[in-house]
Design a protein around this motif. Structure first.
Motif, PDB file in Angstrom:
ATOM      1  N   THR A  94     -53.417  73.189 -27.125  1.00  0.00           N
ATOM      2  CA  THR A  94     -52.892  74.088 -26.091  1.00  0.00           C
ATOM      3  C   THR A  94     -54.003  74.629 -25.196  1.00  0.00           C
ATOM      4  OG1 THR A  94     -52.854  75.958 -27.650  1.00  0.00           O
ATOM      5  CG2 THR A  94     -50.783  74.727 -27.332  1.00  0.00           C
ATOM      6  N   TYR A  95     -55.258  74.475 -25.615  1.00  0.00           N
ATOM      7  CA  TYR A  95     -56.387  74.818 -24.751  1.00  0.00           C
ATOM      8  C   TYR A  95     -56.502  73.820 -23.594  1.00  0.00           C
ATOM      9  CZ  TYR A  95     -61.119  76.263 -23.385  1.00  0.00           C
ATOM     10  OH  TYR A  95     -62.215  76.713 -22.690  1.00  0.00           O
ATOM     11  N   HIS A  96     -55.909  72.651 -23.745  1.00  0.00           N
ATOM     12  CA  HIS A  96     -55.939  71.607 -22.717  1.00  0.00           C
ATOM     13  C   HIS A  96     -54.763  71.703 -21.747  1.00  0.00           C
ATOM     14  CE1 HIS A  96     -58.641  69.969 -25.761  1.00  0.00           C
ATOM     15  NE2 HIS A  96     -59.129  69.167 -24.814  1.00  0.00           N
ATOM     16  N   VAL A  98     -52.435  74.071 -19.043  1.00  0.00           N
ATOM     17  CA  VAL A  98     -52.300  75.240 -18.177  1.00  0.00           C
ATOM     18  C   VAL A  98     -50.825  75.354 -17.793  1.00  0.00           C
ATOM     19  CG1 VAL A  98     -52.923  76.223 -15.922  1.00  0.00           C
ATOM     20  CG2 VAL A  98     -54.646  75.016 -17.284  1.00  0.00           C
ATOM     21  N   LYS A 115     -56.104  80.512 -17.174  1.00  0.00           N
ATOM     22  CA  LYS A 115     -55.744  80.645 -18.591  1.00  0.00           C
ATOM     23  C   LYS A 115     -54.980  79.428 -19.083  1.00  0.00           C
ATOM     24  CE  LYS A 115     -55.940  85.378 -19.767  1.00  0.00           C
ATOM     25  NZ  LYS A 115     -55.403  86.485 -20.453  1.00  0.00           N
ATOM     26  N   SER A 116     -55.360  78.993 -20.254  1.00  0.00           N
ATOM     27  CA  SER A 116     -54.665  77.892 -20.907  1.00  0.00           C
ATOM     28  C   SER A 116     -53.467  78.447 -21.681  1.00  0.00           C
ATOM     29  CB  SER A 116     -55.619  77.178 -21.870  1.00  0.00           C
ATOM     30  OG  SER A 116     -55.952  78.041 -22.939  1.00  0.00           O
ATOM     31  N   ILE A 122     -60.210  78.517 -19.033  1.00  0.00           N
ATOM     32  CA  ILE A 122     -60.819  77.219 -18.744  1.00  0.00           C
ATOM     33  C   ILE A 122     -61.512  77.357 -17.395  1.00  0.00           C
ATOM     34  CG2 ILE A 122     -60.343  74.817 -18.141  1.00  0.00           C
ATOM     35  CD1 ILE A 122     -57.830  74.972 -19.821  1.00  0.00           C
TER      36      ILE A 122
END
Length: 161
Positions: A94-96, A98, A115-116, A122
């Motif tokens: 989920t960091y990848h 947006v 924000k991711s 990011i």
């Protein structure tokens, strides 16, 4: 002659009708159908976030290629895909993502943070002409892969939160 014209018009009408009905695949199906994103497709499934990424969106996914995943230590991938580490895998994936549609043209010439889905920022750096778009320390290698609920940009590394 008249019959040929009628057939041509009918054919064109059917072609136009089928083109307007067809839609792009969603984020998950687009990733699954892209050969150099097979590792990402597998870890999305393992993390159980396919339904999230099939949602309405819009989403922007910075998608690490298979080569990017190969750069990680093999032990890291083995550990991340264990059921007991599912939460860590979800955070990584989920960091990848947006929760907005960011096409390459939206990023071009700019440097900003966004924000991711996991809540962490990011860095997007596209303000240096000729250097392309960088996401943290990764580089977009294939921009603007369209999906009906967002856009996918292939990147050359796995982003670590």
């Amino acid at each position: 002659m008249q019959m040929t014209i009628i057939r041509a018009l009918l054919g064109a009408t059917l072609l136009l009708a089928s083109a307007t009905v067809s839609r792009a695949a969603d984020i998950v199906d687009t990733i699954a159908g892209t050969p150099n994103l097979s590792t990402l497709a597998a870890v999305i499934k393992a993390a159980g976030i396919a339904d999230l990424l099939k949602g309405k969106g819009p989403f922007t996914v910075f998608a690490p290629t298979d080569e990017a995943f190969k750069r990680l230590p093999a032990s890291a991938m083995t550990n991340l895909t264990k059921p007991e580490n599912r939460e860590q895998l979800v955070k990584l994936l989920t960091y990848h993502v947006v929760p907005a549609r960011l096409a390459a043209k939206d990023m071009d010439g700019k440097m900003f943070n966004t924000k991711s889905l996991n809540g962490k920022e990011i860095e997007i750096d596209a303000d240096d002409p000729g250097e392309g778009i960088k996401i943290n320390k990764g580089k977009v290698t294939q921009p603007d892969m369209a999906a009906d609920n967002g856009v996918i940009h292939e990147i050359n590394r796995v982003l670590l939160p």
